[in-house]
Design a protein around this motif. Structure first.
Motif, PDB file in Angstrom:
ATOM      1  N   LEU A  33      18.933  -6.799  56.907  1.00 57.44           N
ATOM      2  CA  LEU A  33      19.939  -7.765  57.337  1.00 57.44           C
ATOM      3  C   LEU A  33      20.921  -7.924  56.187  1.00 57.44           C
ATOM      4  O   LEU A  33      20.518  -8.169  55.051  1.00 57.44           O
ATOM      5  CB  LEU A  33      19.296  -9.116  57.666  1.00 57.44           C
ATOM      6  CG  LEU A  33      20.239 -10.268  57.980  1.00 57.44           C
ATOM      7  CD1 LEU A  33      21.021  -9.992  59.267  1.00 57.44           C
ATOM      8  CD2 LEU A  33      19.463 -11.575  58.103  1.00 57.44           C
ATOM      9  N   VAL A  34      22.224  -7.775  56.487  1.00 57.25           N
ATOM     10  CA  VAL A  34      23.248  -7.837  55.454  1.00 57.25           C
ATOM     11  C   VAL A  34      23.961  -9.181  55.514  1.00 57.25           C
ATOM     12  O   VAL A  34      24.551  -9.543  56.537  1.00 57.25           O
ATOM     13  CB  VAL A  34      24.277  -6.695  55.603  1.00 57.25           C
ATOM     14  CG1 VAL A  34      25.287  -6.737  54.462  1.00 57.25           C
ATOM     15  CG2 VAL A  34      23.570  -5.350  55.661  1.00 57.25           C
ATOM     16  N   LEU A  35      23.876  -9.907  54.395  1.00 52.56           N
ATOM     17  CA  LEU A  35      24.565 -11.184  54.266  1.00 52.56           C
ATOM     18  C   LEU A  35      25.798 -11.007  53.396  1.00 52.56           C
ATOM     19  O   LEU A  35      25.813 -10.168  52.487  1.00 52.56           O
ATOM     20  CB  LEU A  35      23.646 -12.220  53.609  1.00 52.56           C
ATOM     21  CG  LEU A  35      22.277 -12.440  54.247  1.00 52.56           C
ATOM     22  CD1 LEU A  35      21.462 -13.416  53.399  1.00 52.56           C
ATOM     23  CD2 LEU A  35      22.417 -12.944  55.670  1.00 52.56           C
ATOM     24  N   ASN A  36      26.815 -11.802  53.669  1.00 53.28           N
ATOM     25  CA  ASN A  36      27.981 -11.814  52.815  1.00 53.28           C
ATOM     26  C   ASN A  36      27.593 -12.496  51.500  1.00 53.28           C
ATOM     27  O   ASN A  36      26.481 -13.025  51.373  1.00 53.28           O
ATOM     28  CB  ASN A  36      29.126 -12.554  53.516  1.00 53.28           C
ATOM     29  CG  ASN A  36      30.486 -12.015  53.110  1.00 53.28           C
ATOM     30  OD1 ASN A  36      30.660 -11.459  52.035  1.00 53.28           O
ATOM     31  ND2 ASN A  36      31.451 -12.185  53.992  1.00 53.28           N
ATOM     32  N   ALA A  37      28.484 -12.547  50.538  1.00 59.90           N
ATOM     33  CA  ALA A  37      28.174 -13.168  49.252  1.00 59.90           C
ATOM     34  C   ALA A  37      27.900 -14.660  49.378  1.00 59.90           C
ATOM     35  O   ALA A  37      27.270 -15.252  48.504  1.00 59.90           O
ATOM     36  CB  ALA A  37      29.315 -12.915  48.268  1.00 59.90           C
ATOM     37  N   ASP A  38      28.333 -15.275  50.490  1.00 61.50           N
ATOM     38  CA  ASP A  38      28.047 -16.700  50.717  1.00 61.50           C
ATOM     39  C   ASP A  38      26.741 -16.903  51.491  1.00 61.50           C
ATOM     40  O   ASP A  38      26.449 -18.000  51.943  1.00 61.50           O
ATOM     41  CB  ASP A  38      29.213 -17.392  51.430  1.00 61.50           C
ATOM     42  CG  ASP A  38      29.460 -16.856  52.829  1.00 61.50           C
ATOM     43  OD1 ASP A  38      28.787 -15.881  53.244  1.00 61.50           O
ATOM     44  OD2 ASP A  38      30.336 -17.402  53.516  1.00 61.50           O
ATOM     45  N   TYR A  39      25.983 -15.839  51.654  1.00 66.26           N
ATOM     46  CA  TYR A  39      24.673 -15.849  52.316  1.00 66.26           C
ATOM     47  C   TYR A  39      24.750 -16.191  53.811  1.00 66.26           C
ATOM     48  O   TYR A  39      23.816 -16.736  54.377  1.00 66.26           O
ATOM     49  CB  TYR A  39      23.674 -16.758  51.580  1.00 66.26           C
ATOM     50  CG  TYR A  39      23.163 -16.107  50.312  1.00 66.26           C
ATOM     51  CD1 TYR A  39      21.873 -15.622  50.235  1.00 66.26           C
ATOM     52  CD2 TYR A  39      23.991 -15.941  49.205  1.00 66.26           C
ATOM     53  CE1 TYR A  39      21.410 -14.996  49.085  1.00 66.26           C
ATOM     54  CE2 TYR A  39      23.550 -15.314  48.053  1.00 66.26           C
ATOM     55  CZ  TYR A  39      22.257 -14.842  48.002  1.00 66.26           C
ATOM     56  OH  TYR A  39      21.800 -14.212  46.869  1.00 66.26           O
ATOM     57  N   THR A  40      25.851 -15.833  54.433  1.00 62.36           N
ATOM     58  CA  THR A  40      25.959 -15.891  55.897  1.00 62.36           C
ATOM     59  C   THR A  40      25.996 -14.452  56.387  1.00 62.36           C
ATOM     60  O   THR A  40      26.506 -13.563  55.681  1.00 62.36           O
ATOM     61  CB  THR A  40      27.235 -16.633  56.357  1.00 62.36           C
ATOM     62  OG1 THR A  40      28.380 -15.950  55.841  1.00 62.36           O
ATOM     63  CG2 THR A  40      27.222 -18.085  55.910  1.00 62.36           C
ATOM     64  N   PRO A  41      25.456 -14.169  57.573  1.00 67.15           N
ATOM     65  CA  PRO A  41      25.503 -12.793  58.076  1.00 67.15           C
ATOM     66  C   PRO A  41      26.938 -12.286  58.195  1.00 67.15           C
ATOM     67  O   PRO A  41      27.843 -13.047  58.546  1.00 67.15           O
ATOM     68  CB  PRO A  41      24.849 -12.896  59.456  1.00 67.15           C
ATOM     69  CG  PRO A  41      23.995 -14.118  59.376  1.00 67.15           C
ATOM     70  CD  PRO A  41      24.742 -15.064  58.481  1.00 67.15           C
ATOM     71  N   LEU A  42      27.136 -11.025  57.867  1.00 67.80           N
ATOM     72  CA  LEU A  42      28.466 -10.440  58.041  1.00 67.80           C
ATOM     73  C   LEU A  42      28.880 -10.529  59.506  1.00 67.80           C
ATOM     74  O   LEU A  42      30.037 -10.721  59.824  1.00 67.80           O
ATOM     75  CB  LEU A  42      28.480  -8.972  57.613  1.00 67.80           C
ATOM     76  CG  LEU A  42      28.502  -8.695  56.123  1.00 67.80           C
ATOM     77  CD1 LEU A  42      28.503  -7.191  55.876  1.00 67.80           C
ATOM     78  CD2 LEU A  42      29.707  -9.336  55.461  1.00 67.80           C
ATOM     79  N   SER A  43      27.898 -10.390  60.392  1.00 73.21           N
ATOM     80  CA  SER A  43      28.168 -10.436  61.822  1.00 73.21           C
ATOM     81  C   SER A  43      26.897 -10.857  62.545  1.00 73.21           C
ATOM     82  O   SER A  43      25.806 -10.467  62.160  1.00 73.21           O
ATOM     83  CB  SER A  43      28.594  -9.046  62.303  1.00 73.21           C
ATOM     84  OG  SER A  43      28.650  -8.977  63.692  1.00 73.21           O
TER      85      SER A  43
ATOM     86  N   ILE B  58      11.043  -1.885  50.605  1.00 70.86           N
ATOM     87  CA  ILE B  58      12.290  -1.774  51.363  1.00 70.86           C
ATOM     88  C   ILE B  58      12.878  -3.175  51.548  1.00 70.86           C
ATOM     89  O   ILE B  58      12.179  -4.083  52.008  1.00 70.86           O
ATOM     90  CB  ILE B  58      12.038  -1.113  52.740  1.00 70.86           C
ATOM     91  CG1 ILE B  58      11.528   0.319  52.545  1.00 70.86           C
ATOM     92  CG2 ILE B  58      13.307  -1.126  53.581  1.00 70.86           C
ATOM     93  CD1 ILE B  58      11.113   1.004  53.833  1.00 70.86           C
ATOM     94  N   PRO B  59      14.154  -3.367  51.185  1.00 74.36           N
ATOM     95  CA  PRO B  59      14.766  -4.688  51.352  1.00 74.36           C
ATOM     96  C   PRO B  59      14.886  -5.058  52.834  1.00 74.36           C
ATOM     97  O   PRO B  59      15.332  -4.246  53.645  1.00 74.36           O
ATOM     98  CB  PRO B  59      16.160  -4.536  50.732  1.00 74.36           C
ATOM     99  CG  PRO B  59      16.122  -3.278  49.943  1.00 74.36           C
ATOM    100  CD  PRO B  59      15.064  -2.415  50.563  1.00 74.36           C
ATOM    101  N   SER B  60      14.475  -6.272  53.180  1.00 70.97           N
ATOM    102  CA  SER B  60      14.652  -6.733  54.567  1.00 70.97           C
ATOM    103  C   SER B  60      15.901  -7.600  54.697  1.00 70.97           C
ATOM    104  O   SER B  60      16.507  -7.664  55.761  1.00 70.97           O
ATOM    105  CB  SER B  60      13.422  -7.507  55.053  1.00 70.97           C
ATOM    106  OG  SER B  60      13.210  -8.646  54.263  1.00 70.97           O
ATOM    107  N   VAL B  61      16.294  -8.268  53.594  1.00 65.70           N
ATOM    108  CA  VAL B  61      17.524  -9.065  53.569  1.00 65.70           C
ATOM    109  C   VAL B  61      18.220  -8.783  52.249  1.00 65.70           C
ATOM    110  O   VAL B  61      17.596  -8.860  51.188  1.00 65.70           O
ATOM    111  CB  VAL B  61      17.237 -10.591  53.679  1.00 65.70           C
ATOM    112  CG1 VAL B  61      18.537 -11.385  53.666  1.00 65.70           C
ATOM    113  CG2 VAL B  61      16.428 -10.910  54.928  1.00 65.70           C
ATOM    114  N   ILE B  62      19.515  -8.444  52.347  1.00 65.17           N
ATOM    115  CA  ILE B  62      20.325  -8.227  51.145  1.00 65.17           C
ATOM    116  C   ILE B  62      21.597  -9.050  51.256  1.00 65.17           C
ATOM    117  O   ILE B  62      22.051  -9.372  52.359  1.00 65.17           O
ATOM    118  CB  ILE B  62      20.663  -6.733  50.942  1.00 65.17           C
ATOM    119  CG1 ILE B  62      21.351  -6.150  52.183  1.00 65.17           C
ATOM    120  CG2 ILE B  62      19.426  -5.939  50.564  1.00 65.17           C
ATOM    121  CD1 ILE B  62      21.805  -4.709  52.036  1.00 65.17           C
ATOM    122  N   ALA B  63      22.165  -9.396  50.098  1.00 62.24           N
ATOM    123  CA  ALA B  63      23.421 -10.142  50.060  1.00 62.24           C
ATOM    124  C   ALA B  63      24.427  -9.372  49.219  1.00 62.24           C
ATOM    125  O   ALA B  63      24.093  -8.894  48.124  1.00 62.24           O
ATOM    126  CB  ALA B  63      23.198 -11.532  49.464  1.00 62.24           C
TER     127      ALA B  63
END
Length: 188
Positions: free
Chosen positions: A16-26, A66-71
């Motif tokens: 799951l990819v988070l923006n730098a503010d820790y909200t999902p990109l989409s 393996i990363p499951s959540v990245i920011a």
């Protein structure tokens, strides 16, 4: 002890990819990267690992979960307006016919028909089920004695993201729950 992440194939371990503010990109589609892309971004120092699967990958010199959540380390400003696509149109209209409310056999309808110089724009296209689209034909809603639930508008990216939160994907890893906000109970 059995742990589902240990037997999970790496291909089924997206990050799951988070923006730098820790909200999902989409939210819709959910911002996910394949495990290889996530690990490459870690080594290029473009992301921080927020959470990981138990599953590890190995190279001759490194063992890594393996990363499951990245920011992302750098904030990506979302575009103000989304692209006009069939999918985004259906999302704007919450996957329902704007004439009868059906969720089946969805198409899109030019409110002012193209033969009457109607254009393919956010403001002139609405989601319609096939029966309603055929019934309306090449007429305006008024001429066809049909009414729209809502007048079509050009949505912002934020509005589409809010609509997308009503449609969670089928699979949500438990490490993602703290970062995703759907209106229904989430299952891991």
């Amino acid at each position: 002890m059995y742990h589902p992440d240990l037997v999970r194939h790496p291909e089924s371990c997206p990050s799951l990819v988070l923006n730098a503010d820790y909200t999902p990109l989409s939210y819709y589609p959910l911002s996910l990267w394949p495990w290889q892309t996530a690990i490459k971004a870690v080594f290029l120092d473009r992301v921080d690992i927020v959470s990981s699967y138990e599953r590890e990958v190995h190279s001759p010199s490194v063992d890594m979960k393996i990363p499951s959540v990245i920011a992302l380390k750098n904030y990506v400003k979302p575009s103000e307006y989304p692209a006009f696509t069939r999918f985004n149109l259906f999302l704007r209209d919450r996957f329902t016919c704007q004439y009868c409310g059906s969720e089946d056999n969805l198409t899109f309808d030019h409110v002012v028909p193209r033969r009457q110089k109607g254009r393919t724009t956010w403001e002139n296209v609405a989601t319609a089920c096939l029966p309603c689209n055929l019934k309306k034909g090449g007429r305006t809603p008024k001429e066809a004695h049909m009414s729209l639930a809502k007048q079509p508008i050009k949505p912002t990216s934020w509005q589409l993201q809010e609509h997308g939160r009503a449609f969670p994907p089928n699979f949500l890893h438990e490490t993602w729950h703290d970062w995703l906000y759907w209106d229904i109970e989430l299952e891991g």
